[in-house]
Design a protein around this motif. Structure first.
Motif, PDB file in Angstrom:
ATOM      1  N   UNK A 105       0.913  -1.259   0.062  1.00 11.86           N
ATOM      2  CA  UNK A 105      -0.137   0.103  -0.069  1.00 11.86           C
ATOM      3  C   UNK A 105       0.778   1.166  -0.030  1.00 11.86           C
ATOM      4  N   UNK A 106       2.105   1.088  -0.070  1.00 12.80           N
ATOM      5  CA  UNK A 106       2.997   2.310  -0.184  1.00 12.80           C
ATOM      6  C   UNK A 106       3.175   2.714  -1.574  1.00 12.80           C
ATOM      7  N   UNK A 107       3.682   3.966  -1.558  1.00  8.33           N
ATOM      8  CA  UNK A 107       3.915   4.737  -3.102  1.00  8.33           C
ATOM      9  C   UNK A 107       5.472   4.708  -3.125  1.00  8.33           C
ATOM     10  N   UNK A 108       5.768   4.578  -4.241  1.00  9.90           N
ATOM     11  CA  UNK A 108       7.267   4.974  -4.633  1.00  9.90           C
ATOM     12  C   UNK A 108       7.319   5.908  -5.740  1.00  9.90           C
ATOM     13  N   UNK A 109       8.295   6.739  -5.431  1.00  9.37           N
ATOM     14  CA  UNK A 109       8.771   7.583  -6.735  1.00  9.37           C
ATOM     15  C   UNK A 109      10.089   7.249  -7.123  1.00  9.37           C
ATOM     16  N   UNK A 110       9.909   6.551  -8.459  1.00  7.51           N
ATOM     17  CA  UNK A 110      11.297   6.234  -9.442  1.00  7.51           C
ATOM     18  C   UNK A 110      11.849   7.443  -9.830  1.00  7.51           C
ATOM     19  N   UNK A 111      13.040   7.690  -9.400  1.00  4.83           N
ATOM     20  CA  UNK A 111      13.927   8.651  -9.878  1.00  4.83           C
ATOM     21  C   UNK A 111      15.348   8.407 -10.097  1.00  4.83           C
ATOM     22  N   UNK A 163      -4.812   1.578  -7.175  1.00  9.14           N
ATOM     23  CA  UNK A 163      -5.577   2.532  -7.847  1.00  9.14           C
ATOM     24  C   UNK A 163      -6.421   3.402  -6.672  1.00  9.14           C
ATOM     25  N   UNK A 164      -6.510   2.569  -5.816  1.00  9.77           N
ATOM     26  CA  UNK A 164      -7.372   3.194  -4.577  1.00  9.77           C
ATOM     27  C   UNK A 164      -6.384   4.104  -3.922  1.00  9.77           C
ATOM     28  N   UNK A 165      -5.164   3.725  -3.597  1.00  7.73           N
ATOM     29  CA  UNK A 165      -4.199   4.658  -3.049  1.00  7.73           C
ATOM     30  C   UNK A 165      -3.930   5.723  -3.678  1.00  7.73           C
ATOM     31  N   UNK A 166      -3.899   5.674  -4.978  1.00  2.40           N
ATOM     32  CA  UNK A 166      -3.608   6.935  -5.761  1.00  2.40           C
ATOM     33  C   UNK A 166      -4.870   8.067  -5.848  1.00  2.40           C
ATOM     34  N   UNK A 167      -5.934   7.185  -5.637  1.00  2.23           N
ATOM     35  CA  UNK A 167      -7.323   8.054  -5.717  1.00  2.23           C
ATOM     36  C   UNK A 167      -7.031   9.166  -4.417  1.00  2.23           C
ATOM     37  N   UNK A 168      -6.350   8.487  -3.473  1.00  2.00           N
ATOM     38  CA  UNK A 168      -6.438   9.431  -2.190  1.00  2.00           C
ATOM     39  C   UNK A 168      -5.525  10.504  -2.279  1.00  2.00           C
ATOM     40  N   UNK A 169      -4.685  10.707  -3.126  1.00  6.31           N
ATOM     41  CA  UNK A 169      -4.048  11.801  -3.466  1.00  6.31           C
ATOM     42  C   UNK A 169      -4.957  13.007  -3.923  1.00  6.31           C
ATOM     43  N   UNK A 170      -6.036  12.617  -4.451  1.00 12.58           N
ATOM     44  CA  UNK A 170      -6.646  13.803  -5.259  1.00 12.58           C
ATOM     45  C   UNK A 170      -7.913  14.225  -4.111  1.00 12.58           C
ATOM     46  N   UNK A 171      -7.822  13.931  -2.970  1.00 15.92           N
ATOM     47  CA  UNK A 171      -8.640  14.286  -1.534  1.00 15.92           C
ATOM     48  C   UNK A 171      -8.291  15.765  -1.267  1.00 15.92           C
TER      49      UNK A 171
END
Lengths: 426, 245
Positions: A105-111, A163-171
């Motif tokens: 359920x984590x988010x990773x930023x690949x840089x 997808x659900x985790x990603x949708x949280x960013x839009x709250x």
């Protein structure tokens, strides 16, 4: 054929029949198509970054968080984990501390350079929504946002949870409405184009609003359904009209069964043809107008799949409508056919539920299960509708089309005799 | 010399789902006016529909030949007047005649030219502007009969044409059949033994989906009730008594 054409022309000239066959349903159908375009426009505008006007409910409690974490409250702390090179193997990267052990359920930023990357925008985006934000080169939890040194960001969800985790960013966080608009734009920019991981797909499944496949499928599927509904209704309407007027038998006797049925198909084709001629330009120009040239851009790369999809769509929906129509006609003869009439709907809904259920467990096996469901007629009707978006292998769609076509032929052949025997009771 | 038709049936079986409606191993009969007799459910209408190609037999075949040994094609050479005198309910009689003439002759005005005599003969002029639903059963039957004649068939199949007709109309229709038999053959299904005896030259009696008897009127009378019976009505009455006994 000439006699059938002549008969069809004679039938069309009966004023009552012509009005009920062409005018009224055509008007209704074109209105439906226009209504559907308006809905598509509203949908596209609602998800477009240019017009984020959706009012969102209180942010303290959120049902998505309840499903994901067992609590709907905001997450207390966001752990930002900048991954480091493994001391034993410098080519491998590892979490910096034990609290940073990755979870799905984590988010990773690949840089390219995790140590120097300014993650403040993403911290702001996911603060209170997730537990860990990984800044790394290659780590891959369920949500991965790739930030290239130049160019657009790409977000990929590996599962429905992702997808659900990603949708949280839009709250929305700010109270002020204008600030919400800025926040929305910032999140859209930060996340970039969203894609969904489906192992069985033939290409990346893009869920971005720029992907024209969604409005394309959303408009073509109803078009096919309306066209087939019109054709089945035309067939029934002509038969019903003559039987209600008491002249079906003498007419069939006077013209011959073959000629009469050929004329019936010609009338049916004329009806569907009129509908398509009236609605296709509206659909085409409407789609181009509301979504720009992007509608057909993403589909152009998959022309064989889209053509096979159209063929499968027509044969699959034809099978469902013919089964329902035959059951409807047989209803007068046998009560149990009432059940038979609703079988396609029940099977299609079960297939849709099953197909959706496979997304809960993201795995290659579930991808294979989705392929099997998609290839079965009626059961795979819902996944078939979504083919321009989910992009399965062309062979899966071809199997669906082939089985549907064979079944359509079998159903028609097996029931032709029944219709012949019950002509006067139709 | 009146035109005749020959009906040849070989090993015919027709069924509705589980119910066997017709089972005729072999039948061959010729005549200018063929009478098809039998009780309700004997298979008369089923035989007519099979001859017209409206029903597909499960087995066997029905072949109708004319006096020149040609085989009649239902939609080209036959006309059918169904039992209920079916007439388009929604449109006027004139529009129905036009539709029919357009279908059969490619000319909606045919009924005003070559078909005019039937319009007059069957007293349809007064009915031309009435809708089908406004007609009585007898009027509908007259319209359907006119349409049948306007199709100019070699064989006219009448299903129960005398049902519901008063004496005057029955006589008129009998006269028309007598006149028309010089141009075409008829197959008439009926319960009216008295009428059929007067106009038919060959008879088929069906019973329970099979042929009970067929041949000339005299042959059928003899077959049903013995030589001493002189009328078809009496022969049938006698036959019914035998069945009841």
């Amino acid at each position: 054929m000439r006699r059938a054409l002549h008969l069809a022309w004679s039938l069309i000239q009966i004023r009552h029949l012509a009005v009920s066959l062409f005018l009224f349903p055509l008007l209704c159908s074109v209105l439906l198509v226009v209504g559907q375009l308006v809905l598509t426009t509203l949908f596209i505008r609602s998800v477009a970054p240019e017009a984020p006007t959706a009012e969102i409910v209180k942010t303290d409690f959120n049902p998505v968080r309840l499903v994901l974490y067992g609590s709907g409250e905001r997450r207390s702390h966001l752990e930002v984990c900048r991954w480091i090179a493994d001391s034993n193997n410098p080519t491998r990267e590892v979490p910096p501390r034990a609290a940073c052990a990755p979870d799905s359920l984590d988010v990773s930023i690949n840089v390219a350079n995790p140590e120097l990357f300014d993650a403040s925008k993403f911290v702001d985006m996911f603060e209170g929504q997730i537990d860990r934000l990984h800044i790394c080169r290659n780590c891959k939890p369920d949500v991965v946002i790739t930030v290239p040194e130049s160019g657009k960001h790409q977000a990929r969800a590996a599962s429905m949870y992702g997808l659900a985790v990603m949708s949280l960013a839009f709250l929305p966080k700010p109270e002020d409405r204008s600030e919400r608009v800025d926040q929305y734009r910032s999140v859209r920019e930060g996340i970039g184009d969203i894609s969904f991981y489906m192992p069985e797909a033939s290409d990346v499944v893009t869920l971005s609003s720029k992907n024209g496949a969604i409005p394309f499928a959303a408009n073509i599927v109803p078009l096919v359904i309306i066209a087939l509904w019109l054709s089945v209704r035309a067939h029934r309407k002509v038969l019903d009209y003559f039987s209600q007027n008491d002249v079906l038998l003498p007419l069939v006797a006077a013209t011959g069964k073959r000629t009469f049925y050929s004329a019936l198909w010609i009338v049916t084709a004329a009806r569907v043809g009129c509908f398509l001629v009236a609605s296709l330009p509206v659909i085409y120009f409407g789609l181009v107008d509301i979504s720009g040239v992007h509608v057909f851009d993403s589909l152009r790369e998959h022309i064989p799949l889209i053509l096979m999809w159209l063929f499968a769509l027509v044969s699959a929906v034809a099978l469902c409508t013919i089964v329902s129509s035959i059951a409807d006609l047989k209803h007068r003869q046998a009560f149990r056919s009432v059940l038979y009439r609703y079988v396609p709907i029940i099977v299609a809904l079960s297939g849709a539920a099953l197909w959706t259920g496979t997304f809960i467990v993201p795995s290659v096996t579930m991808g294979a299960v989705r392929n099997v469901i998609t290839s079965i007629p009626i059961l795979g009707l819902a996944p078939l509708f979504a083919v321009p978006v989910t992009l399965p292998a062309i062979s899966v769609v071809a199997i669906h089309a082939l089985i549907s076509t064979v079944l359509v032929i079998l159903v028609l052949r097996n029931n032709a005799r029944w219709f012949g025997a019950h002509l006067e009771e139709v | 010399m009146h035109p005749t038709v020959t009906l040849r049936i070989t090993n015919l079986k027709v069924s509705y789902a589980e119910l066997q409606a017709l089972d005729i191993p072999r039948l061959e009969i010729s005549g200018g006016v063929l009478a098809l007799l039998g009780h309700n459910g004997a298979g008369k209408s089923t035989l007519i529909k099979t001859m017209l190609g409206l029903l597909d037999p499960a087995r066997g075949e029905v072949v109708v030949g004319d006096s020149n040994e040609g085989i009649l094609v239902p939609e080209r050479d036959m006309a059918f007047c169904p039992e209920n005198g079916a007439v388009f309910a929604d449109i006027s009689v004139e529009q129905y005649l036009q539709l029919w003439c357009r279908i059969k002759h490619g000319d909606p005005r045919y009924y005003q030219g070559a078909g005019r005599s039937y319009v007059e003969r069957l007293s349809l002029s007064q009915l031309l502007h009435k809708r089908g639903r406004e007609l009585s059963k007898g009027q509908r039957r007259r319209v359907q009969t006119a349409l049948g004649f306007m199709s100019d068939p070699k064989l006219f199949l009448f299903d129960e044409p005398f049902d519901g007709l008063d004496v005057q109309r029955t006589n008129e229709l009998m006269e028309i059949v007598e006149e028309e038999r010089s141009r075409r053959a008829f197959l008439i299904s009926s319960h009216r033994m008295d009428v059929m005896e007067r106009i038919s030259d060959a008879v088929i009696v069906l019973e329970g989906g099979g042929p009970r008897s067929f041949g000339t009127v005299a042959d059928v009378c003899a077959s049903l009730a013995g030589q001493h019976q002189h009328s078809l009505t009496d022969a049938m009455r006698c036959h019914l008594k035998d069945i009841a006994a």
